[in-house]
Design an enzyme around this catalytic site. Sequence first.
Site, PDB file in Angstrom:
ATOM      1  N   GLU A 153       0.894  -1.170   0.000  1.00  0.00           N
ATOM      2  CA  GLU A 153       0.000   0.000   0.000  1.00  0.00           C
ATOM      3  C   GLU A 153       0.924   1.210   0.000  1.00  0.00           C
ATOM      4  OE1 GLU A 153      -1.815   3.092   1.178  1.00  0.00           O
ATOM      5  OE2 GLU A 153      -2.126   2.050   3.079  1.00  0.00           O
TER       6      GLU A 153
ATOM      7  N   CYS B 107      -1.945   8.688   2.801  1.00  0.00           N
ATOM      8  CA  CYS B 107      -1.806   8.147   1.435  1.00  0.00           C
ATOM      9  C   CYS B 107      -2.991   8.598   0.612  1.00  0.00           C
ATOM     10  CB  CYS B 107      -1.824   6.629   1.438  1.00  0.00           C
ATOM     11  SG  CYS B 107      -0.608   5.953   2.493  1.00  0.00           S
TER      12      CYS B 107
HETATM   13  C1  UN1 Z   1      -2.984   5.765   4.927  1.00  0.00           C
HETATM   14  O1  UN1 Z   1      -2.893   6.961   4.726  1.00  0.00           O
HETATM   15  O2  UN1 Z   1      -1.998   4.999   4.819  1.00  0.00           O
HETATM   16  O3  UN1 Z   1      -8.840   6.266   4.177  1.00  0.00           O
HETATM   17  C2  UN1 Z   1      -4.233   5.095   5.399  1.00  0.00           C
HETATM   18  C3  UN1 Z   1      -8.162   6.880   5.007  1.00  0.00           C
HETATM   19  C4  UN1 Z   1      -7.790   6.151   6.287  1.00  0.00           C
HETATM   20  C5  UN1 Z   1      -6.586   5.317   6.095  1.00  0.00           C
HETATM   21  C6  UN1 Z   1      -5.424   5.993   5.442  1.00  0.00           C
HETATM   22  N1  UN1 Z   1      -8.912   5.347   6.672  1.00  0.00           N
HETATM   23  O4  UN1 Z   1      -7.810   8.044   4.854  1.00  0.00           O
END
Ligand code: UN1
Length: 520
Positions: free
Chosen positions: A266, A300
């Site tokens: 990821e 992310c």
């Molecule tokens: C991440 O930034 O690695 O959807 C995860 C989202 C959170 C998870 C982010 N539930 O922004």
Amino acid sequence: MPYLGATMDFLRELGIEALNDGAFDGAWISTEGPALDVRTPVTGEVVAGIRLGTARDLEAVLSAAHDTFLRWREVPAPLRGEYVRRIGNRLREHKEALGRLVSLEVGKILEEGRGEIQEAIDIADFAVGLSRQFHGRTIPSERPRHHMRESWHPLGAVGVITAFNFPAAVWAWNAMIALVCGDTLVWKPSLKAPLTALAMTRIAASVLEEDGFSAAVSLITGTDDEVGEAMIRDRRLPLVSATGSCRMGRRVHEVVAGRLGRCLLELGGNNAVIVLEDADLEMAVRAILFGAVGTAGQRCTSTRRVLCEKSVFDALEDRLLEVYATIRVGDPLDERTLMGPLIDEEAVASMERALERIRAEGGEILFGGGRLELEGPLAGGHYVRPCLVRARADMDIVKEETFAPILYLIPVEDYEEALAIHNDVPQGLSSAIFTRDVRRAEAFLSASGSDCGIANVNLGTSGAEIGGAFGGEKDTGGGRESGSDAWKAYMRRQTSTINFGNALPLAQGIRFGDSGEDPS
Ligand code: UN1
């Protein structure tokens, strides 16, 4: 820092204080690696110290996680779910303290710190239900008096490498699912957020240790060069789940694929929101604000690009400028704050480098950007101004992920142009469209629409629920974690054919030295 005292008390209560605890193999190991000062980005102060694990410590951790797997896989899945239910309940009891710890350690605002622990609790609940639903299939056999079926079995110890930005939830996505699947874990957390990792491990281990399973949630802190490399090479980890940069993910993939292991990656995102002429602009503004400024742009899933139809571009830009002017940047533990600090000085420097490139490539900085010097105790923290940029799709920097609150506003002619620009980046994690036109919305979700793992309509790119599978395509790495059927990555599938007759007919009707008839 009014909350520092309370957070430190919580760490003491969990037995996390100073210069020990660099690794857990069912018991806390007095590690021998270099000392690490853990600083809070809120003030820049050292809040604790740990001693890092070494390759030798990793060996102890891996063998404990592997040995525990051999016993843990024998525990019936619904009973494994019962352990996870109790872990989830313990997280509930400590939600506020853990949320504060997350805020203090990585600088996200308290509300988001709490939300992160809630995400860990949610996935625990999901995993409990899942523990009774590892359904296989029965498949009709072409041979008389034969059955076929598929079963799902535990895989082994799972290596989990996490980033600083979700120091509790991303481990929990992996851990809660892996545990009910019958796997054990070896967690290598980010060295920018080790305290949350120690706390989560302590809490999970406090449930598992009652029955001698505490090494199911093993932990190793350490450098990428020494501990990370040894970990990804080790065959006792049939699956390595890694969250972080594309560069890190490429290395993990290369090494794990070299030993024919499995990866669940990821990696970076470059998430865009498309805003069409008929959108509910107020709703779009709120979603863009949360996506771009939440977690100081260090998710992310953070919104990095807005692709807006020209007819409503000025209206949207004006509203964003108004809203950006009201954002309170400061102490993330103060409930009035909307944006806390970046994680460290390197993150501030990387944002400043990006701003220089934006100017050099002809982008127009409309609002904010750069370091924000605060007074008093926050003076040593890593604060920046959230930034709005009017940009063009052909700027190179727009195709890169800068882990900072920089938002590119790009005018487009129509949906077709927006979609082409949308998909023309290396990353493919999350995406969103704002429109009231069901045809456009559905086109965006269709095979020739968004090329991302996540595609939303009339909501933002970040803040996914745990119930769906989470992950993305292209340079994002292709992995899926969390809900839906992501659990399948943590198990091995076995296909079985059972013969309950008295003859041995071969598949495809092959005759091999006999008639294939049932003699009975
Ligand atoms: C991440 O930034 O690695 O959807 C995860 C989202 C959170 C998870 C982010 N539930 O922004």
